[in-house]
Structures are given as structure tokens and as C-alpha cells.
Design a protein around this motif. Structure first.
Motif, PDB file in Angstrom:
ATOM      1  N   GLU A  24      11.949  68.402  35.744  1.00 45.07           N
ATOM      2  CA  GLU A  24      10.740  68.707  36.501  1.00 45.07           C
ATOM      3  C   GLU A  24      10.553  67.733  37.655  1.00 45.07           C
ATOM      4  N   ASP A  27      12.916  68.875  40.420  1.00 42.96           N
ATOM      5  CA  ASP A  27      12.381  70.062  41.092  1.00 42.96           C
ATOM      6  C   ASP A  27      11.238  69.688  42.025  1.00 42.96           C
ATOM      7  N   LYS A  31      11.009  70.244  46.208  1.00 38.56           N
ATOM      8  CA  LYS A  31       9.896  70.928  46.865  1.00 38.56           C
ATOM      9  C   LYS A  31       9.185  70.012  47.856  1.00 38.56           C
ATOM     10  N   THR A 188      21.167  77.943  48.331  1.00 41.08           N
ATOM     11  CA  THR A 188      20.680  78.860  47.300  1.00 41.08           C
ATOM     12  C   THR A 188      19.287  78.446  46.820  1.00 41.08           C
ATOM     13  N   VAL A 189      18.923  77.200  47.056  1.00 41.43           N
ATOM     14  CA  VAL A 189      17.626  76.673  46.612  1.00 41.43           C
ATOM     15  C   VAL A 189      16.454  77.420  47.245  1.00 41.43           C
ATOM     16  N   GLU A 191      15.671  80.373  47.029  1.00 37.08           N
ATOM     17  CA  GLU A 191      15.075  81.264  46.022  1.00 37.08           C
ATOM     18  C   GLU A 191      14.069  80.539  45.141  1.00 37.08           C
ATOM     19  N   ASP A 192      14.219  79.231  45.004  1.00 36.65           N
ATOM     20  CA  ASP A 192      13.382  78.458  44.087  1.00 36.65           C
ATOM     21  C   ASP A 192      12.203  77.777  44.776  1.00 36.65           C
ATOM     22  N   LYS A 205      12.261  84.046  49.594  1.00 34.87           N
ATOM     23  CA  LYS A 205      12.421  84.445  48.191  1.00 34.87           C
ATOM     24  C   LYS A 205      12.819  85.918  48.116  1.00 34.87           C
ATOM     25  N   LYS A 210      21.153  82.658  47.138  1.00 36.21           N
ATOM     26  CA  LYS A 210      21.231  82.778  45.677  1.00 36.21           C
ATOM     27  C   LYS A 210      21.208  84.240  45.239  1.00 36.21           C
ATOM     28  N   ASP A 230      25.370  71.585  38.679  1.00 34.51           N
ATOM     29  CA  ASP A 230      23.914  71.663  38.856  1.00 34.51           C
ATOM     30  C   ASP A 230      23.208  70.619  38.006  1.00 34.51           C
ATOM     31  N   THR A 239      21.949  75.138  43.907  1.00 31.05           N
ATOM     32  CA  THR A 239      21.858  75.585  42.513  1.00 31.05           C
ATOM     33  C   THR A 239      22.462  76.988  42.379  1.00 31.05           C
ATOM     34  N   ASP A 240      23.294  77.172  41.395  1.00 38.16           N
ATOM     35  CA  ASP A 240      24.044  78.418  41.188  1.00 38.16           C
ATOM     36  C   ASP A 240      25.038  78.699  42.314  1.00 38.16           C
TER      37      ASP A 240
END
Length: 248
Positions: A24, A27, A31, A188-189, A191-192, A205, A210, A230, A239-240
Motif C-alpha cells: 500500500e 501504491d 499515485k 501499464t500503471v 490503468e491503476d 483507465k 495494460k 513486479d 506492472t504486468d
């Protein structure tokens, strides 16, 4: 002794997904650091690289372990990634790896001041560039011709980040990836992250690298997501996106 150390590393990495506080926190950092353009603060041998340090280290590890004799990169910008890849190939050669390894960069717009800076850099001896859209059939043909001369190819996709563009890149360039090597899809981040972080961009998004990776992997079984990378990095824009080629 190194075997024991490597086993300890893998054991620690395997526990990371269970460490909710650590995950967390990572993440939250991603952000919090996106809008301030934290990744724009770094350079490699004098050229802006626009990557998180964690991804730079991950690419160093991959380039050394794979020992490619060609790295294909879509998206050039200031050229930092090209210089980085070329310098890693130079180090590989010093350590007994492929002596004539090269980096091929593709970008729809190679700005003149960036081109001049790249072409006058000491690492340019391992670099070639093509200007044009990475999904233009003629550009794809040129890249494939270059790849056909090489034994082990690593691919990095980091240009237009819309779903359709990245999916077209994957369909064009992922097949050039050698077994045991990687096709790395950056950003790809997206998407998050909150969708309002990209109000002036065509991606967001549901429409990003991703989602393209996810669709690509539904029908392509040569690749699998290397989640180990990852988990090890935690702070990454890909990520991914670290796709290992597991079949010839």
C-alpha cells in the motif's frame, strides 16, 4: 554462497505480496509522485531518461541476464533510454557478452536537438534510429529486417500509450522477442491511476498499455507476465508489463 543469497532474495520477494503495509505504501508513492513528474528528474550519462529508478535497475538486470544482441525500443524522447541500453550492452561486451550488440530506436518525431545529442554521444556507436510511426507497415518491415540479422532480441514498448496503438505494437514486435528474453511494456500503471491524472492525453483507465497487454495475452501463449519483477520492484510504471517469452 551466491546460491544461498539468491535463494534468500527469492524468498523475500515471494513474501512481498503478503506485506500489505509495504504494498500500500508503494501504491501511494506511485499515485503521489505521478503528477509532480518524479520520473522526469533522472538522467543516464547526461540524457534525460524519464523512468523510475526501480525500472532502470530492473532493465539492467534483464539486459545482463538475457545478453541480447539487439534491443528494440519504441519511443525515443530525449534519448536517455537508448543511451542506457547502449551502455548496458557495452558493459555486457566488456564482460564477455555479444561484442556487436545494438539498440534500435523508433519514434514518430525525433526532434533535431535530441537527435544531435544522441548522435554525438559516445554510446551512439551502438545505436541506430528510425523516424516514423512504430505501427507503420514500412517501419515494421525495417525493424524486422534488422532483427532477422540477430540471435537474441529484447523489446521495449514506450511510445503512444493508447490501447490500440500498444496492441498493434505488441502484434508487430513481440514476435521478434527471443525465447527466454522479454518484451517490456511501459506505462501499464496508467490503468491503476485515477483517470483525471491524464485530462490532456488520449489514454486513461480502460484505454492504456495494460489493457492492451491483457488482450494480447488472451490469444498469445508465448508470453507470461513475470510477476516476480513486479513484486521485487513495487514502485514501477510497468506492472504486468514485464512479459517473459517462454516459447520459441
Amino acid at each position: 554462497m551466491m546460491t544461498n543469497f539468491n535463494n534468500e532474495v527469492q524468498a523475500r520477494i515471494a513474501e512481498i505480496p503478503n506485506n500489505l503495509e509495504l504494498c500500500e505504501s508503494a501504491d501511494a508513492f506511485i499515485k503521489a509522485s505521478t503528477l509532480p513528474k518524479y520520473s522526469y528528474n533522472f538522467s543516464w550519462l547526461g540524457r534525460p531518461i524519464i523512468q523510475y529508478p526501480q525500472d532502470i535497475v530492473a532493465m539492467q538486470e534483464l539486459i545482463y541476464s538475457v545478453q541480447p544482441d539487439l534491443i528494440i525500443e519504441t519511443g525515443i524522447a530525449h534519448g536517455g533510454s537508448l543511451i542506457f541500453s547502449a551502455s548496458m550492452l557495452e558493459l555486457n561486451a566488456i564482460c564477455g557478452g555479444p561484442q556487436n550488440a545494438e539498440v534500435l530506436g523508433v519514434d514518430i518525431d525525433i526532434r533535431q536537438h535530441n537527435r544531435e545529442a544522441i548522435e554525438t554521444h559516445p554510446m551512439f556507436k551502438r545505436i541506430s534510429m528510425i523516424q516514423g510511426s512504430s505501427i507503420d507497415p514500412e517501419i515494421i518491415k525495417q525493424v524486422k529486417e534488422k532483427a532477422s540479422e540477430k540471435e537474441k532480441v529484447l523489446v521495449c514498448l514506450d511510445s503512444n500509450h493508447t490501447h490500440d496503438h500498444v496492441l498493434a505494437e505488441l502484434e508487430a514486435y513481440a514476435p521478434l522477442t527471443s525465447a527466454g528474453s522479454y518484451c517490456v511494456v511501459f506505462d501499464t500503471v496508467i490503468e491503476d491511476l485515477p483517470d483525471d491524472m491524464f485530462p490532456d492525453r488520449p489514454w486513461g483507465k480502460g484505454n492504456n498499455p495494460k489493457t492492451a497487454v491483457w488482450e494480447f495475452l488472451q490469444t498469445n501463449k508465448r508470453f507470461q507476465i513475470d510477476k516476480n519483477i513486479d513484486y521485487k520492484l513495487l514502485i514501477t510504471v510497468a506492472t504486468d508489463g514485464y512479459l517473459k517469452c517462454i516459447q520459441e
